[in-house]
Structures are given as structure tokens and as C-alpha cells.
Design an enzyme around this catalytic site. Structure first.
Site, PDB file in Angstrom:
ATOM      1  N   ASP A 234       1.082  -6.558 -11.001  1.00 56.05           N
ATOM      2  CA  ASP A 234       1.803  -7.131  -9.872  1.00 56.05           C
ATOM      3  C   ASP A 234       0.789  -7.585  -8.838  1.00 56.05           C
ATOM      4  OD1 ASP A 234       1.916  -4.682  -7.620  1.00 56.05           O
ATOM      5  OD2 ASP A 234       2.000  -3.947  -9.679  1.00 56.05           O
TER       6      ASP A 234
ATOM      7  N   GLU B  58       9.899   1.619   0.101  1.00 60.55           N
ATOM      8  CA  GLU B  58       8.982   2.751   0.214  1.00 60.55           C
ATOM      9  C   GLU B  58       9.121   3.514   1.526  1.00 60.55           C
ATOM     10  OE1 GLU B  58       4.958   1.586  -0.776  1.00 60.55           O
ATOM     11  OE2 GLU B  58       5.704  -0.191  -1.844  1.00 60.55           O
TER      12      GLU B  58
END
Length: 296
Positions: free
Chosen positions: A86, A179
């Protein structure tokens, strides 16, 4: 009865000053003064041990995986053949031809690339447009992810992602990277916000989004069974296997990978299945499978 005289200090000029009070030493200080040498050594050792423990706990332990990566080879999860990365603007300008020709992870080619698209309700990753285009041009299965912000509403963030990301047939489902939880929201309110983002994005693209987060965050804030219906992409570094007991599709196992064509570090991921399974996840895959079966 005779009075007790009070002592006075005299100045250089001979004049008397105020009386000097008689002070007894502090009990604690007196105890320290009479401690034996061995007690000082034990006390000093305990203080040093406590310092080392707290330093390790707050500064070393959270980033221990980085030290293992810096001073040894990356250990790759065993039993997986479908690898990917990623990327975002942090990787800078990528040499896509070199990445295509020489990019190998644990002797396997890079199959898929997740690309940062948006953050919050106002930020588009500065390299997204080019990275997203090049990934498909060079034959990688691509996906786009949104970094969830605690400073914007879920609705505004979903609308911003939809506005800026044009997923096409053959692309992986949209990804929500979550997150952090807003401090002004309860756990229940936070879960409702995440569900709203997922619902809006699923309605627009016609496919269930992927949830990316790390293991402890998942267990603390997204452990409701409703989130188990979504493909799960887990970040869990330098462990032999994922501790999460539920179903998962992707595993980000390190953020200090190295590949030809990319300067600096890059995240390595594996897919929990075959390449055929990965392609079945993509947008329009069911329709494509139906068309192929019809032609056969």
C-alpha cells in the site's frame, strides 16, 4: 525562676539580629544519613530498574518491531503466495516499470496495490491520481483507501471520498482506514459513525467496503458483530500469525519493506487466499464470472 537566654547573632557592626531558631533535622534526612552502604546500593539498583522498565515500556516496546526490522531480515508470513503493497505520497515518485519487472516479495510478484486517496473531508493525497492511474496501466490489481479523520463527520468524509474516487470494474472494494476514535464520541456513537460511512460508500459503489485497522483497535472499538460482515484488513507487525480469531482477508505484516522502484520503506501485505479469490473480490467480478460462464 531565671529566664533562659536566647542566643542572638551579631552583625559585623555589633548590633544584634533576630533570634536564630533551633531546627531539628528532618526525620527522613536523618534516616538517610544513617543508612548502611548496602542499603544505598539496593535502593540505587531499584531506582535504575524502574527507570529502565518505564523507558522500555513507553519508548521501546511500542516500536520494537522497527528494531527487529532494522537489525535483521524481514520475516515473511508462511503459507501465503499473494503479496501486495500500500502506497501514498510518502513513497514519492515510483518507477513503475522497475516495480513491475523486479518487484518481488518473498520470491512472489506484487499482485495488488492499495493506494491512499483521501483523508478527512478536505484532503486528497497529492500522488493519488497518478498512482491510481499507473497501477492499472502496469497490470496491478488496485484499490483505494480513505484515512478516517476525527475532525470531520462521517457523512462529510464519505461524500468526499465518493466525489474524488472513481472506482472501476476490476478494482478492489473501497477501503476505510480507521485508527483513531474522536474523544468527544462515546464508543456507541463512534460505531454508528463508522457504520454510516460504510453504508454510504457501499450504496454508491455497490460492494461492501474493506475495513483496515490494527488488531487492538478492532478488539476495543469495532468488535461488534455488525463489522464482521465486512472484509477485514488487519495491521499486525512481526508476529508469526495473526492473533485475531475472526475472518480476515488482508494482513499488513510490516511497514519497513524494500522494493526496486520505490525509494524508502513501503508496507507489505498478504492476501488470505488465491489470486482467483482476490479477483473475485473486485468490483464487477460476479458479472464477469457470469459472462464467462455464458460464453462457455
Amino acid at each position: 525562676m531565671p529566664q533562659k537566654r536566647t542566643k542572638h547573632r551579631k552583625t559585623t557592626s555589633g548590633r544584634r539580629t533576630s533570634p536564630v531558631p533551633h531546627r531539628r533535622p528532618n526525620v527522613f534526612i536523618r534516616l538517610l544519613q544513617h543508612m548502611p552502604g548496602w542499603a544505598w546500593w539496593i535502593g540505587g539498583g531499584l531506582v535504575s530498574a524502574a527507570y529502565i522498565y518505564f523507558f522500555y515500556y513507553f519508548f521501546i516496546s511500542p516500536f520494537g518491531f522497527r528494531f527487529r526490522a532494522l537489525y535483521g531480515d524481514i520475516s515473511y508470513p508462511e503459507g501465503y503466495e499473494i503479496h501486495g503493497i500500500d502506497i501514498s505520497h510518502h513513497q514519492g515518485e515510483i518507477d513503475w516499470q522497475t516495480l513491475k519487472d523486479e518487484g518481488m516479495i518473498d520470491k512472489f510478484p506484487v499482485r495488488f496495490i492499495m493506494i491512499k486517496a483521501t483523508e478527512g473531508a478536505t484532503k486528497v493525497d497529492e500522488n493519488f491520481v497518478d498512482n491510481f492511474y499507473q497501477a492499472r496501466e502496469y497490470g496491478f490489481t488496485r484499490g483505494a483507501y480513505h484515512f478516517y479523520s476525527v475532525h470531520s463527520s462521517a457523512q462529510a468524509q464519505a461524500e468526499f471520498f465518493i466525489k474524488n474516487v472513481k472506482l472501476e470494474r476490476g478494482d478492489l472494494p473501497p477501503v476505510l482506514d480507521v485508527e483513531h476514535k474522536p474523544k468527544n464520541q462515546t464508543d456507541e456513537e463512534f460505531q454508528q459513525s463508522i457504520q454510516l460511512w460504510l453504508n454510504m460508500v457501499e450504496f454508491h459503489y455497490g460492494v461492501k467496503p474493506i475495513i483496515y485497522t490494527y488488531y487492538k483497535f478492532k478488539m476495543k472499538y469495532l468488535n461488534d458483530s455488525v463489522f464482521d460482515d465486512y472484509p477485514y484488513w488487519i495491521a499486525h507487525y512481526y508476529v508469526e500469525k495473526v492473533e485475531y480469531k475472526g475472518a480476515w482477508k488482508f494482513w499488513q505484516h510490516t511497514d519497513v519493506g524494500k522494493l526496486p522502484g520505490i525509494k524508502g520503506n513501503v508496507d507489505f501485505n498478504i492476501y488470505n487466499g488465491s489470486f482467483y479469490d482476490l479477483r473475485k473480490m473486485t468490483i464487477g467480478a460476479r458479472e464477469q464470472i457470469g459472462e464467462d460462464a455464458y460464453r462457455d
